[in-house]
Motif scaffolding. Sequence first.
Motif: not given
Length: 469
Positions: A5-13, A57-66, A140-150
Amino acid sequence: MEFERELEDEEVVAPVSPTGQYLASSVLSLTIIAVLELEGPVIDYSRILSFLKDFLPINPRFSSIMVEEDEGVKKWKKVDVKFNEHIIVPVFPQGMSLDFYDEQLNDYLSKIAMDPFPQGQPLWQIHFVKYPTNNAHGNLIFKLHHALGDGYSLIGVLLSCLQRVDNPFLPLTFPSRQSNSKSSGGGGRFDRVTKVFSGFFNTMLDFGWSFVKSSVMEDDISPIRSGDMEVEFRPMNITTVSLSLDHIKQIKAKLGVTINDVITGAVLFGIRKYMEGESYESRNANSTALVLLNTRSLGGYKSVSEMIKPNAKMPWGNHFAFLHVPIPKLLNCPRDNSSNPIDFVFDVHKMVKKKRNSAAVHLTGRLLETLRKFRGPEASAKYIHSTLENSSMCISNVIGPVEQMAMANHPVRGLYFFVAGSPQSLVTTAISYMEKVWICMEMEKGFIDSYKLKACVEDAFEMLFKATV
């Protein structure tokens, strides 16, 4: 693993791209939902789950929050992902009919399309629907936010974790997207000068018309456009149509156009016939389809690891633009006669080709960037929202593999996707897969008759094939 929950500056992707910020704003939030129809008779969901856990985990976006920083700027921050929080398994009544589970699946897709993502978690989910339907033993249903990619990026993710059924060691192949139309050559100096002035005129005309359509000019109210506010928050019906890719290729070869021209033209013809059946006057209603254009160079899918490299030729992210394409009208045609569906294909081919060759798309991109710089990303998001809201529908086509795929050795019978959160009564998507084209139509529930619209689109393709071949 628990979330940090507490994130450090270096964790900015990385900063969220401008388009990603537009698509994840307070006024516009789009989600891509992809459905894999699995074959049986026995589906080992635990095996699929274990496979996906190692893959995602192949893409950092899948382990990141906005997260939002000063002045509304959003960035991605790395978190530890608790995988099970992203896995949802719905429970339906046991021992019911296939038709019952078809309805349950439809309602469930509508529900998850409207549900927001949980706060503090990466923007993706996987849903296992373990009940047989008329089309599959399980979904099998994948729900992915468009902000991750098109669609290109996210379908690329799915394809990266799927293998060929006939030979897992061979790569998937894709149908050609090239047109059969012949080039007229470079021409003389006068021809080149004429093309320059023509291109400039078309660019100004297209950009001006797109700006007016996005700002002040709405489409007519019609059987495919209710015009109601906040339609994106209403329940939707989802229906699919599967068509022969071989038939579409034959039509393409006869007419000298692209596969996308055939699909778009036939779908729009079927939609206009549906409109006529619901209201005869609407056959000539002013209706616009937003055709999504992939702005990358033409080419097949790349692996996710290749797409996320700096300066990649086929980069990860959101790289698309809207083309305003007026839906051709059914003019001067008696009630018992049908317009020629070939005309719709040629009309779409000419309009899309003309708009592709103008620079209006790039000017619109500059406009959005200017709005973002001087008024913030919310202003650009409002402009895109208005663009969608003032039109009648969206249509997007994505190419898929020719061979049958498998997920953790489970064959995939069918594949379709749709985009949720658009302020429109109708959104249509298409993807080719296994010598078929799977068309998905997402429509406002209680306003558009899904059975009639599906029948009209199927009839349109049949009419086009008979008229052409």
